[in-house]
Design a protein around this motif. Structure first.
Motif, PDB file in Angstrom:
ATOM      1  N   ASN A 159      35.633  49.880  38.694  1.00 36.86           N
ATOM      2  CA  ASN A 159      34.199  49.806  39.003  1.00 36.86           C
ATOM      3  C   ASN A 159      33.571  48.574  38.360  1.00 36.86           C
ATOM      4  OD1 ASN A 159      34.049  52.064  40.608  1.00 36.86           O
ATOM      5  ND2 ASN A 159      33.569  53.446  38.899  1.00 36.86           N
ATOM      6  N   THR A 160      33.999  48.265  37.157  1.00 42.60           N
ATOM      7  CA  THR A 160      33.434  47.130  36.441  1.00 42.60           C
ATOM      8  C   THR A 160      33.888  45.809  37.053  1.00 42.60           C
ATOM      9  OG1 THR A 160      33.530  48.451  34.419  1.00 42.60           O
ATOM     10  CG2 THR A 160      33.196  46.094  34.144  1.00 42.60           C
ATOM     11  N   ASN A 161      35.131  45.753  37.478  1.00 38.97           N
ATOM     12  CA  ASN A 161      35.719  44.491  37.968  1.00 38.97           C
ATOM     13  C   ASN A 161      35.976  44.512  39.477  1.00 38.97           C
ATOM     14  OD1 ASN A 161      36.048  43.206  35.328  1.00 38.97           O
ATOM     15  ND2 ASN A 161      37.464  44.894  34.961  1.00 38.97           N
ATOM     16  N   SER A 162      35.214  45.241  40.220  1.00 41.42           N
ATOM     17  CA  SER A 162      35.475  45.355  41.663  1.00 41.42           C
ATOM     18  C   SER A 162      35.319  44.022  42.396  1.00 41.42           C
ATOM     19  CB  SER A 162      34.565  46.414  42.294  1.00 41.42           C
ATOM     20  OG  SER A 162      33.209  46.001  42.235  1.00 41.42           O
ATOM     21  N   GLY A 163      34.406  43.189  41.973  1.00 37.60           N
ATOM     22  CA  GLY A 163      34.229  41.870  42.608  1.00 37.60           C
ATOM     23  C   GLY A 163      35.453  40.996  42.405  1.00 37.60           C
ATOM     24  N   ALA A 164      35.981  41.008  41.202  1.00 36.48           N
ATOM     25  CA  ALA A 164      37.166  40.202  40.896  1.00 36.48           C
ATOM     26  C   ALA A 164      38.372  40.709  41.677  1.00 36.48           C
ATOM     27  CB  ALA A 164      37.437  40.225  39.395  1.00 36.48           C
ATOM     28  N   MET A 165      38.508  42.023  41.765  1.00 33.39           N
ATOM     29  CA  MET A 165      39.642  42.617  42.508  1.00 33.39           C
ATOM     30  C   MET A 165      39.544  42.266  43.996  1.00 33.39           C
ATOM     31  SD  MET A 165      41.510  43.991  40.320  1.00 33.39           S
ATOM     32  CE  MET A 165      42.537  45.264  40.965  1.00 33.39           C
ATOM     33  N   THR A 166      38.334  42.350  44.535  1.00 29.01           N
ATOM     34  CA  THR A 166      38.139  42.003  45.950  1.00 29.01           C
ATOM     35  C   THR A 166      38.498  40.542  46.171  1.00 29.01           C
ATOM     36  OG1 THR A 166      36.378  43.649  46.124  1.00 29.01           O
ATOM     37  CG2 THR A 166      36.456  41.933  47.821  1.00 29.01           C
ATOM     38  N   PHE A 167      38.104  39.672  45.264  1.00 27.01           N
ATOM     39  CA  PHE A 167      38.416  38.258  45.362  1.00 27.01           C
ATOM     40  C   PHE A 167      39.930  38.040  45.341  1.00 27.01           C
ATOM     41  CE2 PHE A 167      39.485  34.291  43.163  1.00 27.01           C
ATOM     42  CZ  PHE A 167      38.956  33.367  44.061  1.00 27.01           C
ATOM     43  N   LEU A 168      40.627  38.672  44.413  1.00 28.11           N
ATOM     44  CA  LEU A 168      42.088  38.507  44.308  1.00 28.11           C
ATOM     45  C   LEU A 168      42.799  39.023  45.561  1.00 28.11           C
ATOM     46  CD1 LEU A 168      42.784  39.448  40.580  1.00 28.11           C
ATOM     47  CD2 LEU A 168      42.938  37.199  41.664  1.00 28.11           C
ATOM     48  N   ILE A 169      42.374  40.156  46.053  1.00 32.29           N
ATOM     49  CA  ILE A 169      42.995  40.705  47.272  1.00 32.29           C
ATOM     50  C   ILE A 169      42.754  39.766  48.455  1.00 32.29           C
ATOM     51  CG2 ILE A 169      42.841  42.601  48.935  1.00 32.29           C
ATOM     52  CD1 ILE A 169      42.382  44.473  46.508  1.00 32.29           C
ATOM     53  N   THR A 170      41.551  39.225  48.551  1.00 29.57           N
ATOM     54  CA  THR A 170      41.234  38.287  49.631  1.00 29.57           C
ATOM     55  C   THR A 170      42.097  37.036  49.534  1.00 29.57           C
ATOM     56  OG1 THR A 170      38.956  39.114  49.710  1.00 29.57           O
ATOM     57  CG2 THR A 170      39.385  36.980  50.751  1.00 29.57           C
TER      58      THR A 170
END
Length: 172
Positions: A10-21
């Protein structure tokens, strides 16, 4: 432990989305590149085969001061096997000389090999019979194999188009 993982996501969801992209984009680029390379290799293979194939032609010539002949020649880079030549029945029936007609009929029943750069000649008459022979269109179908593929090509020769030619007689 599960709560900590959920909180981290939840805290790092933006970073995870970026890495997956980023991973998805890189994978897509590799897949498209592989497809383009495969298509390029296939085209190069096709061009190589076309350049290095057997290539048999049948042409009309006047040789030796007046013999009308068909020249069967392999211009290609592979041996042509199981070569068969068919000359239109109408043309054969119109041929004036019986012996030449029988020879052409034997050719049409034969299967032979033409080496690289090799030529075979068959007499179809004399230049004096050209006008008679030209009453029918000379249609020749040649089929053959090389080590990779089979080929079949048809050529039509209008002998009337050769009436302008000069029969050259050389002492050499």
């Amino acid at each position: 432990m599960i709560e900590q993982v959920i909180e981290y996501l939840n805290t790092n969801s933006g970073a995870m989305t970026f890495l997956i992209t980023v991973v998805y984009v890189v994978a897509t680029i590799f897949i498209k590149s592989a497809k383009a390379t495969k298509a390029q290799v296939a085209e190069q293979q096709r061009e190589f085969e076309e350049t290095n194939r057997a290539f048999v032609t049948v042409t009309f010539e006047i040789i030796r001061s007046g013999l009308a002949v068909l020249r069967i020649q392999n211009h290609g880079k592979r041996i042509a096997t199981n070569v068969s030549v068919h000359i239109s029945d109408d043309f054969v029936e119109n041929m004036a000389d019986k012996r030449d007609k029988e020879t052409v009929q034997k050719l049409c029943q034969s299967a032979f090999t033409v080496g690289i750069g090799q030529s075979w000649y068959i007499c179809i008459g004399s230049h004096l019979q050209l006008e008679q022979m030209s009453k029918e269109l000379l249609t020749v179908t040649v089929s053959y194999h090389d080590s990779v593929s089979n080929y079949c090509e048809t050529t039509s020769i209008d002998l009337k188009q050769y009436f302008w030619s000069l029969i050259y007689d050389s002492p050499i």
